[in-house]
Design a protein around this motif. Structure first.
Motif, PDB file in Angstrom:
ATOM      1  N   GLN A 532      42.074  -5.715  31.290  1.00 55.89           N
ATOM      2  CA  GLN A 532      43.212  -5.213  30.524  1.00 55.89           C
ATOM      3  C   GLN A 532      42.990  -5.420  29.025  1.00 55.89           C
ATOM      4  OE1 GLN A 532      47.288  -6.095  32.343  1.00 55.89           O
ATOM      5  NE2 GLN A 532      45.948  -7.330  33.635  1.00 55.89           N
ATOM      6  N   THR A 533      42.503  -6.592  28.667  1.00 60.91           N
ATOM      7  CA  THR A 533      42.259  -6.872  27.252  1.00 60.91           C
ATOM      8  C   THR A 533      41.204  -5.934  26.688  1.00 60.91           C
ATOM      9  OG1 THR A 533      42.850  -9.193  27.608  1.00 60.91           O
ATOM     10  CG2 THR A 533      41.599  -8.668  25.615  1.00 60.91           C
ATOM     11  N   VAL A 534      40.180  -5.663  27.455  1.00 61.93           N
ATOM     12  CA  VAL A 534      39.106  -4.780  27.003  1.00 61.93           C
ATOM     13  C   VAL A 534      39.650  -3.383  26.706  1.00 61.93           C
ATOM     14  CG1 VAL A 534      37.028  -3.557  27.757  1.00 61.93           C
ATOM     15  CG2 VAL A 534      37.200  -6.032  28.064  1.00 61.93           C
ATOM     16  N   VAL A 535      40.402  -2.800  27.640  1.00 63.97           N
ATOM     17  CA  VAL A 535      40.870  -1.434  27.395  1.00 63.97           C
ATOM     18  C   VAL A 535      41.954  -1.413  26.309  1.00 63.97           C
ATOM     19  CG1 VAL A 535      40.299  -0.673  29.719  1.00 63.97           C
ATOM     20  CG2 VAL A 535      42.615  -1.468  29.237  1.00 63.97           C
ATOM     21  N   GLY A 536      42.671  -2.525  26.131  1.00 59.06           N
ATOM     22  CA  GLY A 536      43.677  -2.574  25.080  1.00 59.06           C
ATOM     23  C   GLY A 536      43.087  -2.647  23.691  1.00 59.06           C
ATOM     24  N   PRO A 539      37.526   0.263  20.913  1.00 55.68           N
ATOM     25  CA  PRO A 539      36.263  -0.465  20.830  1.00 55.68           C
ATOM     26  C   PRO A 539      36.429  -1.757  20.025  1.00 55.68           C
ATOM     27  CG  PRO A 539      36.277   1.296  19.219  1.00 55.68           C
ATOM     28  CD  PRO A 539      37.564   1.417  19.990  1.00 55.68           C
ATOM     29  N   ILE A 540      35.805  -2.809  20.506  1.00 55.41           N
ATOM     30  CA  ILE A 540      35.872  -4.107  19.851  1.00 55.41           C
ATOM     31  C   ILE A 540      34.454  -4.645  19.726  1.00 55.41           C
ATOM     32  CG2 ILE A 540      36.304  -5.219  22.092  1.00 55.41           C
ATOM     33  CD1 ILE A 540      37.832  -7.408  20.604  1.00 55.41           C
ATOM     34  N   GLU A 541      34.170  -5.292  18.614  1.00 57.88           N
ATOM     35  CA  GLU A 541      32.832  -5.824  18.391  1.00 57.88           C
ATOM     36  C   GLU A 541      32.468  -6.851  19.461  1.00 57.88           C
ATOM     37  OE1 GLU A 541      34.625  -4.746  14.376  1.00 57.88           O
ATOM     38  OE2 GLU A 541      35.281  -5.674  16.257  1.00 57.88           O
ATOM     39  N   ARG A 542      31.213  -6.810  19.847  1.00 61.27           N
ATOM     40  CA  ARG A 542      30.731  -7.679  20.934  1.00 61.27           C
ATOM     41  C   ARG A 542      31.025  -9.156  20.658  1.00 61.27           C
ATOM     42  NH1 ARG A 542      25.412  -7.194  24.223  1.00 61.27           N
ATOM     43  NH2 ARG A 542      25.215  -5.218  23.104  1.00 61.27           N
ATOM     44  N   GLU A 543      30.718  -9.621  19.434  1.00 62.54           N
ATOM     45  CA  GLU A 543      30.892 -11.042  19.150  1.00 62.54           C
ATOM     46  C   GLU A 543      32.358 -11.463  19.204  1.00 62.54           C
ATOM     47  OE1 GLU A 543      30.617  -8.825  15.192  1.00 62.54           O
ATOM     48  OE2 GLU A 543      29.612  -8.789  17.163  1.00 62.54           O
ATOM     49  N   LEU A 545      34.632 -10.146  21.236  1.00 59.58           N
ATOM     50  CA  LEU A 545      35.013 -10.234  22.637  1.00 59.58           C
ATOM     51  C   LEU A 545      34.423 -11.480  23.288  1.00 59.58           C
ATOM     52  CD1 LEU A 545      36.648  -8.891  24.821  1.00 59.58           C
ATOM     53  CD2 LEU A 545      34.626  -7.541  25.443  1.00 59.58           C
ATOM     54  N   HIS A 546      33.187 -11.833  22.930  1.00 58.49           N
ATOM     55  CA  HIS A 546      32.596 -13.077  23.443  1.00 58.49           C
ATOM     56  C   HIS A 546      33.471 -14.272  23.060  1.00 58.49           C
ATOM     57  CE1 HIS A 546      28.808 -12.231  25.419  1.00 58.49           C
ATOM     58  NE2 HIS A 546      28.435 -11.402  24.445  1.00 58.49           N
ATOM     59  N   ALA A 547      33.877 -14.331  21.804  1.00 54.45           N
ATOM     60  CA  ALA A 547      34.692 -15.461  21.342  1.00 54.45           C
ATOM     61  C   ALA A 547      36.034 -15.494  22.065  1.00 54.45           C
ATOM     62  CB  ALA A 547      34.901 -15.375  19.832  1.00 54.45           C
ATOM     63  N   TYR A 548      36.608 -14.306  22.263  1.00 52.67           N
ATOM     64  CA  TYR A 548      37.912 -14.260  22.925  1.00 52.67           C
ATOM     65  C   TYR A 548      37.825 -14.747  24.368  1.00 52.67           C
ATOM     66  CZ  TYR A 548      41.911 -12.661  25.492  1.00 52.67           C
ATOM     67  OH  TYR A 548      43.000 -12.643  26.326  1.00 52.67           O
ATOM     68  N   VAL A 549      36.895 -14.216  25.142  1.00 48.96           N
ATOM     69  CA  VAL A 549      36.878 -14.546  26.568  1.00 48.96           C
ATOM     70  C   VAL A 549      36.583 -16.021  26.783  1.00 48.96           C
ATOM     71  CG1 VAL A 549      36.291 -12.203  27.283  1.00 48.96           C
ATOM     72  CG2 VAL A 549      34.446 -13.864  26.902  1.00 48.96           C
ATOM     73  N   GLU A 550      35.767 -16.610  25.927  1.00 45.55           N
ATOM     74  CA  GLU A 550      35.488 -18.038  26.082  1.00 45.55           C
ATOM     75  C   GLU A 550      36.747 -18.854  25.812  1.00 45.55           C
ATOM     76  OE1 GLU A 550      32.881 -21.067  23.543  1.00 45.55           O
ATOM     77  OE2 GLU A 550      31.670 -19.837  24.931  1.00 45.55           O
ATOM     78  N   LYS A 551      37.465 -18.528  24.731  1.00 44.44           N
ATOM     79  CA  LYS A 551      38.698 -19.256  24.452  1.00 44.44           C
ATOM     80  C   LYS A 551      39.723 -19.034  25.550  1.00 44.44           C
ATOM     81  CE  LYS A 551      42.512 -19.917  21.248  1.00 44.44           C
ATOM     82  NZ  LYS A 551      43.015 -19.854  19.864  1.00 44.44           N
ATOM     83  N   ASP A 578      28.350  -8.927  27.894  1.00 47.39           N
ATOM     84  CA  ASP A 578      27.159  -8.215  27.415  1.00 47.39           C
ATOM     85  C   ASP A 578      26.938  -6.924  28.197  1.00 47.39           C
ATOM     86  OD1 ASP A 578      26.331  -9.825  25.294  1.00 47.39           O
ATOM     87  OD2 ASP A 578      25.273 -11.219  26.623  1.00 47.39           O
ATOM     88  N   ARG A 579      27.240  -6.970  29.468  1.00 49.44           N
ATOM     89  CA  ARG A 579      27.017  -5.774  30.289  1.00 49.44           C
ATOM     90  C   ARG A 579      27.935  -4.626  29.842  1.00 49.44           C
ATOM     91  NH1 ARG A 579      27.271  -5.283  36.924  1.00 49.44           N
ATOM     92  NH2 ARG A 579      26.728  -3.050  36.985  1.00 49.44           N
ATOM     93  N   LEU A 580      29.130  -4.946  29.351  1.00 49.30           N
ATOM     94  CA  LEU A 580      30.041  -3.897  28.883  1.00 49.30           C
ATOM     95  C   LEU A 580      29.405  -3.069  27.776  1.00 49.30           C
ATOM     96  CD1 LEU A 580      33.438  -5.849  28.592  1.00 49.30           C
ATOM     97  CD2 LEU A 580      32.366  -4.864  30.613  1.00 49.30           C
ATOM     98  N   TYR A 581      28.525  -3.691  27.014  1.00 45.13           N
ATOM     99  CA  TYR A 581      27.887  -3.013  25.885  1.00 45.13           C
ATOM    100  C   TYR A 581      26.496  -2.481  26.236  1.00 45.13           C
ATOM    101  CZ  TYR A 581      31.641  -5.260  23.280  1.00 45.13           C
ATOM    102  OH  TYR A 581      32.878  -5.663  22.834  1.00 45.13           O
ATOM    103  N   ASP A 582      25.803  -3.167  27.151  1.00 46.31           N
ATOM    104  CA  ASP A 582      24.399  -2.841  27.399  1.00 46.31           C
ATOM    105  C   ASP A 582      24.194  -1.890  28.579  1.00 46.31           C
ATOM    106  OD1 ASP A 582      23.788  -4.548  25.328  1.00 46.31           O
ATOM    107  OD2 ASP A 582      23.442  -6.273  26.642  1.00 46.31           O
ATOM    108  N   ASP A 583      25.164  -1.814  29.472  1.00 43.63           N
ATOM    109  CA  ASP A 583      25.060  -0.923  30.621  1.00 43.63           C
ATOM    110  C   ASP A 583      25.629   0.433  30.200  1.00 43.63           C
ATOM    111  OD1 ASP A 583      25.724   0.596  32.939  1.00 43.63           O
ATOM    112  OD2 ASP A 583      25.754  -1.215  34.157  1.00 43.63           O
TER     113      ASP A 583
END
Length: 776
Positions: A532-536, A539-543, A545-551, A578-583
């Motif tokens: 849900q957060t991803v589609v909301g 496009p969001i920068e990879r770094e 999203l990494h910071a968000y999901v960890e927190k 990473d797969r969201l961006y690389d796949d």
């Protein structure tokens, strides 16, 4: 919802009509803020609303860790820069609202806080011993800074008459400096302990579970005077028109504190960061109102389709494999917060009840806090909340009946220290258990997982919103309204796009089902929150999203946590990001689905922004949100703002450009600037709230209200509107005189106007008497 009775109206200062929140911080200091003044004046606000300005812990990115109450933070430019900002604001006809932090002070670096340093050095003999909420009878003051190893004290050193532990510095009491570092340490009034012991063994009250923020005793008149003198000096000099009070629920006696503050600043616009639960009313304090989280919940809920609740519940049950009960979830997370994160505070409370077995006292107090239905109770209304908590605690723990009865009798007494301190615990338990834990575990529909929100209440029907706004106009007409703050879990436009999913429950269920099957995560509830957060925010920068999901995952404390990170789970989590961006296939699928809902999300974003800016209250615009904003939780929502882009777009709008609703966000800037300018230039048009019905087959998709002379119209549930073929012959009746629609410049003669015409260019409209068009 607010009560219908009238409350005391404090004396007015310079009228605060609308604010713009700036995160003043190192890297964007007072000089940089002064450079925004002309832009803010053009935008239409009346006041700059600043983050805390007093000296904070060196390097602080937020300012809520004040270490010196007597001076402006030198990292922001100091007193000279503050005066230059005030002069620039005055020259532009603007005023200043400042944020103050009465509940706690920063102690992460003792050498930076003279009062804390002196307490560590002199103990009860310190002139500042009364400042901090310390349990002096509990032994040495414990500071949780050591590594969690048996030989951590071996790294302690004596340097220049101080104890040093890596980057940490601590004072040495007079006459105690001879011997080895360990021997010197053992003679001090404080004890350095493992960081893991902090939650259970600290001897001072904290802000929530943050050991670097020590509670202040502002209930003491001398402490109040010392910690407020500088800000009150600004107010007395007319350099501050408003004060925002951070976290009053942490104080011993918020009502008495606010009465003292009002007496010291009688002309100030005074708002409190008081988070109200669904249906809760603000006590009749001598303030202008809250900072607006209850308005945020009501406004955002307008754009959620309540009919989808059952389908989202079923979807979440299917994805997670279990039916999650919101009441049971928050009871569990609140109980865990009380017994683990806030164990030290719980122990201190239990010690105040020697007539009850210590283990029973801890268990009963924790259960009462977990069952408390609001952040905290205030006399006399708080008695019913305590009664509700007692009843529910007794149902859950009948084995504690005797302890619960004894403790509840004492908690009813406002003169009992136990009764005074327990409310400080319940607020912290609610914040840590619900906002900071349950909101990251409850994945049914995360657009509702917001500060001041109620995830169990799926949206706000228009008639409920109008009742809320009407009562707000009657009781708290000068309270703040907001859609985004530095504490919100998701930016306002992220929530607006997520609201679209409530109109597409089957489409979303199919899509998220494919994604979770294609890219699984060991924690299915967190996976649903992530998608849900991803589609909301896409496009969001990879770094980011990494910071968000960890927190977020660590806050949820289900598959990993801050205290015990699970490297296996976190590796899987980051691999998924990473797969969201690389796949290529997955990336294209996300982009396509986000594209499907983006247009309707923009419609919702414009709608909720107009409603927030036009409804009763003093609207705040959080920095940068005058354009589209896909921010996530702090610190993501404190990112630098590109004001040059905003200036350029505003200049184009003022030159006559009427932008499309597209990715530039200029349409939102148009709505913000024209609404704010009308409020500033014609405040007489904003003194009421009266629903205006739409007529016709698509009437449920319109939100219309008269503000006291202007008319705001917004589109809700845009997907359903499109599916029914548009507005058709749905119309709204306008007053019978010339009205100018401020976003398009069109003039209407009044009478019944088709919404297809009124909302042809934009999904929102703001109409005002034609002699008000200069505001546009």
């Amino acid at each position: 919802m607010p009560a219908s009775s009238d409350s005391p109206v404090p004396p007015p200062g310079r009228r605060v009509g609308a604010t713009y929140r700036v995160q003043v911080r190192p890297g964007f200091d007072l000089e940089a803020t002064a450079g925004l003044v002309d832009y803010l004046a053009d935008l239409g606000v009346t006041h700059l609303y600043s983050a805390p300005l007093l000296t904070a812990t060196p390097g602080s990115a937020h300012g809520y860790d004040v270490v010196d109450h007597c001076a402006v933070n030198p990292e922001l430019g100091g007193e000279a820069a503050r005066r230059r900002l005030v002069a620039a604001l005055r020259a532009a006809g603007l005023g200043l609202v400042v944020d103050i932090v009465p509940n706690h002070a920063g102690v992460a670096r003792p050498e930076a806080n003279p009062a804390w340093w002196d307490v560590l050095r002199r103990d009860r003999e310190s002139a500042y011993a009364r400042w901090f909420d310390i349990d002096w009878d509990a032994g040495r003051l414990r500071l949780p800074v050591l590594a969690d190893t048996p030989d951590a004290l071996g790294d302690l050193k004596l340097v220049d008459g101080e104890l040093r532990y890596h980057e940490h510095r601590f004072p040495v009491a007079d006459g105690t400096g001879d011997g080895s570092p360990a021997e010197v340490h053992d003679r001090q009034h404080y004890e350095l302990v493992s960081w893991r012991r902090g939650d259970a063994e600290l001897t001072y009250r904290r802000f929530f579970a943050v050991s670097d923020l020590a509670g202040l005793r502002v209930e003491d008149p001398e402490v109040f005077a010392a910690t407020h003198a500088e800000v009150l000096r600004w107010a007395t000099a007319g350099e501050v028109d408003g004060i925002r009070v951070d976290h009053p629920d942490g104080l011993r006696d918020p009502a008495a504190y606010l009465a003292r503050l009002r007496a010291a600043a009688p002309a100030a616009w005074l708002v409190v960061e008081k988070i109200l639960e669904y249906g809760e009313e603000l006590p009749e304090w001598p303030v202008d109102g809250t900072t607006g989280y209850e308005a945020l919940a009501g406004v955002c809920g307008l754009f959620v389709d309540r009919r989808a609740e059952g389908e989202f519940t079923a979807l979440d049950t299917r994805l997670t494999g279990t039916a999650t009960s919101w009441p049971e979830l928050i009871h569990a997370t609140k109980l865990a917060a009380a017994t683990r994160l806030l164990a030290a505070e719980l122990t201190r409370l239990a010690a105040l009840a020697p007539e009850v077995d210590r283990s029973d006292a801890r268990a009963a107090l924790a259960e009462l806090a977990a069952c408390f239905p609001v952040y905290r109770g205030y006399p006399p209304e708080g008695a019913r909340h305590l009664a509700a908590a007692r009843a529910e605690a007794g149902r859950r723990r009948p084995d504690l009946t005797a302890a619960l009865d004894t403790l509840t009798a004492r908690l009813r007494d406002p003169d009992d220290e136990l009764g005074q301190r327990f409310p400080q615990l319940t607020g912290a338990v609610m914040a840590k258990g619900v906002e900071d834990t349950a909101y990251y575990r409850w994945s049914r529909f995360v657009a509702l997982n917001e500060v001041g929100g109620s995830p169990a209440h799926f949206g706000t029907p228009p008639e409920e919103f109008h009742r809320f706004a009407t009562a707000r106009q009657r009781r708290w007409p000068n309270a703040m309204t907001t859609l985004s703050t530095h504490d919100t879990k998701r930016g306002e436009d992220v929530r607006a796009r997520l609201a679209v999913l409530s109109e597409l429950p089957q489409r979303w269920a199919e899509q998220v089902g494919r994604w979770t099957a294609e890219a699984p995560l060991p924690d299915p509830a967190f996976a649903h929150l992530l998608w849900q957060t991803v589609v909301g925010a896409w496009p969001i920068e990879r770094e980011r999203l990494h910071a968000y999901v960890e927190k977020a995952a660590r806050e949820a404390a289900a598959s990993t946590s801050w205290t015990d990170p699970d490297p296996v789970f976190e590796q899987a989590l980051h691999a998924l990001v990473d797969r969201l961006y690389d796949d290529p296939g997955l990336h294209a699928s996300i982009t396509a689905f986000a594209g499907e809902i983006t247009g309707a999300g923009w419609s919702n974003a414009l709608g909720q922004k107009l409603v927030q800016l036009a409804m009763p209250g003093v609207p705040d615009t959080y920095q940068g949100t005058e354009l589209w904003d896909n921010s996530l939780v702090d610190p993501d929502n404190r990112r630098p703002v590109d004001f040059a882009v905003r200036r350029e777009l505003l200049a184009r709008l003022d030159a006559g450009w009427r932008p499309p609703v597209d990715a530039s966000g200029a349409a939102k800037l148009l709505v913000v600037s024209r609404t704010l300018r009308l409020r500033r230039d014609r405040p007489d048009l904003f003194g009421d709230h009266r629903p205006v019905p739409a007529h016709g087959p698509a009437a449920e998709h319109a939100v219309c209200f008269d503000t006291g002379g202007a008319l705001a119209v917004a589109t809700r549930l845009p997907v359903g509107l499109d599916q029914r073929g548009g507005w058709g012959d749905t119309s709204v009746s306008l007053p019978v005189h010339d009205l100018t629609e401020l976003f398009t410049g069109r003039v209407y003669a009044g009478g019944r106007v088709p919404l297809a015409d009124l909302l042809g260019a934009y999904p929102v409209a703001l109409l005002a008497p034609t002699d008000s068009r200069e505001a546009s």
